[in-house]
Design a protein around this motif. Structure first.
Motif, PDB file in Angstrom:
ATOM      1  N   GLN A  92       0.820  -1.212   0.000  1.00  0.00           N
ATOM      2  CA  GLN A  92       0.000   0.000   0.000  1.00  0.00           C
ATOM      3  C   GLN A  92       0.856   1.264   0.000  1.00  0.00           C
ATOM      4  O   GLN A  92       0.525   2.249  -0.671  1.00  0.00           O
ATOM      5  CB  GLN A  92      -0.933   0.004   1.205  1.00  0.00           C
ATOM      6  CG  GLN A  92      -2.111  -0.946   1.077  1.00  0.00           C
ATOM      7  CD  GLN A  92      -3.089  -0.801   2.225  1.00  0.00           C
ATOM      8  OE1 GLN A  92      -2.726  -1.000   3.377  1.00  0.00           O
ATOM      9  NE2 GLN A  92      -4.313  -0.433   1.921  1.00  0.00           N
ATOM     10  N   ALA A  93       1.944   1.237   0.757  1.00  0.00           N
ATOM     11  CA  ALA A  93       2.817   2.417   0.834  1.00  0.00           C
ATOM     12  C   ALA A  93       3.395   2.767  -0.534  1.00  0.00           C
ATOM     13  O   ALA A  93       3.695   3.940  -0.807  1.00  0.00           O
ATOM     14  CB  ALA A  93       3.934   2.176   1.838  1.00  0.00           C
ATOM     15  N   GLU A  94       3.540   1.746  -1.383  1.00  0.00           N
ATOM     16  CA  GLU A  94       4.071   1.958  -2.733  1.00  0.00           C
ATOM     17  C   GLU A  94       2.972   2.279  -3.740  1.00  0.00           C
ATOM     18  O   GLU A  94       3.219   2.338  -4.946  1.00  0.00           O
ATOM     19  CB  GLU A  94       4.867   0.722  -3.159  1.00  0.00           C
ATOM     20  CG  GLU A  94       6.124   0.517  -2.308  1.00  0.00           C
ATOM     21  CD  GLU A  94       6.746  -0.863  -2.455  1.00  0.00           C
ATOM     22  OE1 GLU A  94       7.847  -1.068  -1.910  1.00  0.00           O
ATOM     23  OE2 GLU A  94       6.140  -1.738  -3.109  1.00  0.00           O
ATOM     24  N   ASP A  95       1.742   2.442  -3.209  1.00  0.00           N
ATOM     25  CA  ASP A  95       0.586   2.828  -4.035  1.00  0.00           C
ATOM     26  C   ASP A  95       0.312   1.818  -5.139  1.00  0.00           C
ATOM     27  O   ASP A  95      -0.017   2.168  -6.277  1.00  0.00           O
ATOM     28  CB  ASP A  95       0.803   4.228  -4.625  1.00  0.00           C
ATOM     29  CG  ASP A  95      -0.521   4.912  -4.985  1.00  0.00           C
ATOM     30  OD1 ASP A  95      -1.537   4.565  -4.352  1.00  0.00           O
ATOM     31  OD2 ASP A  95      -0.528   5.760  -5.897  1.00  0.00           O
ATOM     32  N   ARG A  96       0.445   0.553  -4.791  1.00  0.00           N
ATOM     33  CA  ARG A  96       0.160  -0.513  -5.754  1.00  0.00           C
ATOM     34  C   ARG A  96      -1.328  -0.854  -5.719  1.00  0.00           C
ATOM     35  O   ARG A  96      -2.036  -0.489  -4.780  1.00  0.00           O
ATOM     36  CB  ARG A  96       1.032  -1.734  -5.435  1.00  0.00           C
ATOM     37  CG  ARG A  96       2.534  -1.430  -5.559  1.00  0.00           C
ATOM     38  CD  ARG A  96       3.354  -2.694  -5.430  1.00  0.00           C
ATOM     39  NE  ARG A  96       4.792  -2.439  -5.355  1.00  0.00           N
ATOM     40  CZ  ARG A  96       5.593  -2.327  -6.411  1.00  0.00           C
ATOM     41  NH1 ARG A  96       5.100  -2.412  -7.635  1.00  0.00           N
ATOM     42  NH2 ARG A  96       6.893  -2.116  -6.249  1.00  0.00           N
TER      43      ARG A  96
END
Length: 284
Positions: free
Chosen positions: A129-133
């Motif tokens: 999620q932090a990598e906006d996947r």
């Protein structure tokens, strides 16, 4: 060993590249202790990696046991996984919502059933999620898939075998709980359990094998963590914890170092701490 190993640990980059592979199966194996205040199933329903199925550690277990989430009989494992559309020929990737907490338990369960094409997602859903996947809230389309298993009895230990190892010294018993619990300075989260640790065991808190972002340390760094804690990596190892969940993180870490002779004490402290006729040590 490369960073990405489909039999132990894969990165978010690896999973993103393979997300549409027809034979990839992703499992959300999130599970939390009551004091974490999180609802794993509700979080999965709200958002998960596309195509992920929810693996309920408490449900896919041996319900005949009074101990929490003990490994299920092979036939139950097969029936549950087939119903989830997971079977022979699949590459499985397991993740959890805490970074790397409960996913390793499911990696170990697959290994116990003789399935080796299974890896943990390094850093878990938080990193994804932090990598906006991409994420979704839809249940996956599931088609039944045949599965064959062959239980690997050498990967699990029961209380009698662990008790024998404390006397024989034929294996290093490694406890993944935090140091205050290991030393008996902190009450156990499960009521009625004594405080302390299994005699002869050494303490490697599971967080010590992880980086600050919840990813696992490199194999060389893992080797140093174990050796600094007094683990003789030339001997067989038995991992243990509170109820057999975080012990699997140490099992995964041992596998990453190239150690192959490790087993998990499934009953862990939930069992050992309950029986007054089993010796308990406190302190270091």
């Amino acid at each position: 060993m490369s960073e990405d190993d489909p039999k132990t640990l894969v990165s978010t980059d690896w999973l993103a590249q393979h997300l549409n592979d027809p034979d990839l199966r992703i499992l959300d194996a999130s599970w939390y202790l009551p004091d974490m205040g999180r609802d794993a199933r509700a979080e999965y329903d709200a958002a998960h990696i596309p195509g992920a199925r929810f693996f309920d550690i408490d449900d896919i277990s041996d319900q005949r046991s009074d101990l929490p989430h003990m490994a299920p009989p092979p036939e139950k494992f097969v029936s549950r996984l087939r119903a989830m559309g997971v079977g022979d020929g699949h590459q499985v990737v397991v993740y959890d919502g805490a970074g790397l907490f409960s996913a390793a338990r499911v990696w170990w369960l697959f290994r116990l059933m003789g399935k080796t094409d299974v890896a943990v997602l390094d850093g878990g859903f938080a990193k994804w999620q932090a990598e906006d996947r991409p994420v979704e809230d839809l249940p996956p389309m599931v088609r039944d898939r045949h599965m064959t298993v062959q239980r690997q009895a050498n990967l699990v230990k029961d209380v009698t075998q662990v008790a024998a190892s404390t006397k024989l010294g034929d294996a290093t018993i490694i406890d993944a709980r935090g140091a205050p619990r290991f030393r008996g300075e902190e009450d156990e989260p499960r009521p009625g359990l004594r405080a302390g640790h299994i005699p002869t065991s050494v303490n490697v808190p599971y967080k010590s094998v992880l980086n600050d972002d919840g990813t696992m340390k490199s194999p060389d760094a893992l080797t140093k963590v174990f050796e600094d804690a007094g683990v003789d990596l030339s001997k067989p190892a038995i991992t243990t914890c509170g109820s057999g969940v975080t012990a699997a993180i140490l099992s995964l870490a041992l596998e990453r170092t190239g150690h192959r002779r490790h087993a998990l004490y499934d009953g862990s402290w939930a069992e050992w701490g309950m029986f007054n006729d089993l010796n308990v040590e406190t302190g270091e």
